[in-house]
Design an enzyme around this catalytic site. Structure first.
Site, PDB file in Angstrom:
ATOM      1  N   GLU A   1      10.885  -0.064   1.918  1.00 58.77           N
ATOM      2  CA  GLU A   1       9.530  -0.378   2.192  1.00 58.77           C
ATOM      3  C   GLU A   1       8.759   0.629   2.779  1.00 58.77           C
ATOM      4  OE1 GLU A   1       8.123  -2.696   0.018  1.00 58.77           O
ATOM      5  OE2 GLU A   1      10.067  -3.297  -0.802  1.00 58.77           O
TER       6      GLU A   1
ATOM      7  N   ASP B   1      -2.268   1.005  -5.769  1.00 57.79           N
ATOM      8  CA  ASP B   1      -1.709   0.115  -6.716  1.00 57.79           C
ATOM      9  C   ASP B   1      -2.207  -0.863  -7.518  1.00 57.79           C
ATOM     10  OD1 ASP B   1      -1.722  -1.640  -4.732  1.00 57.79           O
ATOM     11  OD2 ASP B   1       0.305  -2.142  -4.681  1.00 57.79           O
TER      12      ASP B   1
END
Length: 278
Positions: free
Chosen positions: A63, A81
């Site tokens: 991440e 996103d």
């Protein structure tokens, strides 16, 4: 959950959906070897504090390109996103509900905190990519709040409630720490729903290919089926097309038969090498 790496994206909304645990295989009249999953009961699970810290480091390597997951409380950005802001230790998102839940919980714990004033805006942008009522002031205040131990605990609690505990609880009956981590990493990226591209759907697809250890199948065979089912889902989306967190991380541990996820651990994510030595 967010993925800061350019080839990855945030997970789906953290809406808990109960997935039935597998039923243990029935015994026979004659004595028979216990199924492979039965030996797991004596092993240390992912909810052991040290194992949990290892899990957080593994997730953070993908991440945040760092093993220092405790530095991520302050993290916040829009990774473009379609889910608005992504923030905190597992990428709570303004567009998917878990950020709203987090700030609401923080406000219950500490009324009048620096983020409480954004609750109306967070409710309005939930389900969208909008920053309306948030923007740079919210980013600054998030970073300030991240210094507060109460907010840090609120992040830990939301992680456990929406991601970690559901994953571990669904794996415990059949899988040791590695399998529990495979569930956790999947639920973080794909969300805990029952759709075909969520954790629940991935688990169902895997169980069509191989029985769980609690059903009498060996752990390695089932985990291979689970990771293969996850890869199938990942490859359907460009944002998930780099499957290294499966190929050069979890599969490496599986091939080494490190079902208890014991250090030393060495792996690669997105081409970067990592190690946990103890």
């Amino acid at each position: 959950m967010r993925l800061k790496h350019p080839t990855a994206r945030l997970a789906l909304a953290a809406l808990l959906v109960a997935v039935p645990r597998s039923v243990a295989a029935a015994g026979t009249v004659h004595a028979a070897p216990a199924p492979a999953g039965a030996t797991r009961l004596a092993a240390v699970g992912l909810d052991d504090p040290h194992k949990k810290d290892i899990a957080m480091q593994l997730v953070s390597s993908a991440e945040n390109s760092s093993l220092d997951w405790k530095s991520q409380y302050k993290y916040i950005e829009d990774i473009k996103d379609g889910r608005g802001y992504t923030a905190g230790i597992i990428g709570f998102c303004s567009g998917t509900g878990d950020m709203l839940d987090l700030v609401a919980d923080y406000t219950d714990l500490k009324p009048g905190n620096i983020l409480a004033k954004y609750l109306p805006a967070l409710r309005k942008v939930n389900g969208t990519e909008s920053h309306a009522g948030l923007a740079s002031a919210f980013e600054k205040d998030w970073a300030t709040a991240a210094k507060d131990s109460v907010f840090q605990q609120a992040q830990n609690d939301e992680r456990d409630r929406s991601y970690f505990n559901p994953a571990v609880n669904q794996a415990k009956a059949s899988l040791r720490a590695l399998g529990q981590f495979a569930y956790y990493d999947a639920i973080v990226m794909h969300g805990p729903g029952d759709s075909s591209d969520s954790f629940g759907g991935i688990r169902k697809a895997a169980m069509k290919k191989a029985k769980t250890p609690a059903q009498g199948r060996d752990e390695a065979t089932y985990l291979k089926a689970f990771l293969a089912a996850r890869k199938t889902v990942m490859l359907k989306e460009e944002a998930h097309s780099d499957t290294s967190r499966v190929d050069t991380e979890q599969t490496v541990f599986l091939n080494a038969k490190n079902f208890d996820l014991n250090p030393p651990l060495k792996w690669k994510v997105y081409g970067d090498s990592y190690a946990i030595n103890s």
